[in-house]
Write an enzyme that holds these catalytic residues in place. Structure first.
Site, mmCIF file in Angstrom:
data_model
loop_
_atom_site.group_PDB
_atom_site.id
_atom_site.type_symbol
_atom_site.label_atom_id
_atom_site.label_comp_id
_atom_site.label_asym_id
_atom_site.label_seq_id
_atom_site.Cartn_x
_atom_site.Cartn_y
_atom_site.Cartn_z
ATOM 1 N N HIS A 56 0.660 4.413 3.502
ATOM 2 C CA HIS A 56 1.386 3.203 3.857
ATOM 3 C C HIS A 56 2.245 3.481 5.090
ATOM 4 O O HIS A 56 2.367 4.613 5.528
ATOM 5 C CB HIS A 56 2.259 2.708 2.691
ATOM 6 C CG HIS A 56 3.331 3.671 2.279
ATOM 7 N ND1 HIS A 56 3.146 4.577 1.269
ATOM 8 C CD2 HIS A 56 4.583 3.882 2.757
ATOM 9 C CE1 HIS A 56 4.253 5.296 1.137
ATOM 10 N NE2 HIS A 56 5.144 4.896 2.035
ATOM 11 N N ALA A 57 2.819 2.422 5.617
ATOM 12 C CA ALA A 57 3.781 2.511 6.716
ATOM 13 C C ALA A 57 5.009 1.714 6.315
ATOM 14 O O ALA A 57 5.000 1.000 5.302
ATOM 15 C CB ALA A 57 3.179 1.951 8.002
#
Length: 145
Positions: A56-57
Site C-alpha cells: 500500500h501507499a
C-alpha cells in the site's frame, strides 16, 4: 504531500549503535535519525518465513522501518520505477516518504519489523488498490486527494 516522490526519496539510514560485548542500544530521535516527528509505533511479528505484508501507499503518512530481528526486503514502487531494499540489521532503517507504494516481502522466520509513523492511524490515508495508486500519482497536484 506537496510534490511527487520517487523511490530514490526513500533513504537507508544508519542508526547509532552503542555498546560492547554485553550488548547494544540504538537510540532513535525525532528529526535526527527519523526525519519526522513519530506519532505512532507498531511492529510486525510472527510472520511465517517467506510471507509478505504491506502493499500500500499513504497520502500523508511517512514511515521508518527497522528489522529489529531477522530480515525482510522492502519493494518500493513510485509508478515508474521499482527498487528492492534488504533490511537485516537492527542499526539500519529505511525512510519511506508519503506517496511511495511499499511492500515488505520475503520475511525470514522470526523477523520483527518495527515501524515508526508520522501520523496516527487513519484508514483514509491508505491507498490499498494499486490501480488507485497509479491514478493518484498521475494527477498534476498530489496534494489534493
Amino acid at each position: 504531500m506537496s510534490q511527487k516522490k520517487t523511490i530514490w526519496d526513500a533513504n537507508l539510514v544508519y542508526l547509532p549503535k552503542i555498546g560492547d560485548r554485553k550488548g547494544h542500544i540504538t537510540p532513535v530521535t525525532n528529526f535526527k535519525e527519523v526525519p519526522f516527528q513519530v506519532k505512532r509505533v507498531f511492529y510486525l511479528y510472527d510472520i511465517p518465513g517467506g510471507e509478505s505484508r504491506g502493499a500500500h501507499a499513504h497520502y500523508e503518512c511517512q514511515q521508518f522501518l527497522v528489522a529489529v530481528s531477522g530480515a525482510f526486503e522492502v519493494l518500493l514502487d513510485d509508478g515508474n520505477s521499482k527498487r528492492q531494499v534488504l533490511l537485516n540489521r537492527a542499526d539500519l532503517g529505511l525512510y519511506i516518504p508519503a506517496g511511495i507504494w511499499a511492500s515488505e516481502i520475503n520475511f525470514s522466520g522470526g523477523a520483527v519489523c518495527l515501524v515508526l509513523a508520522s501520523q496516527n492511524f487513519n484508514a483514509e490515508d491508505y491507498i490499498r488498490d494499486y490501480s488507485d495508486y497509479l491514478n493518484f500519482i498521475k494527477r498534476d497536484d498530489t496534494s489534493i486527494r
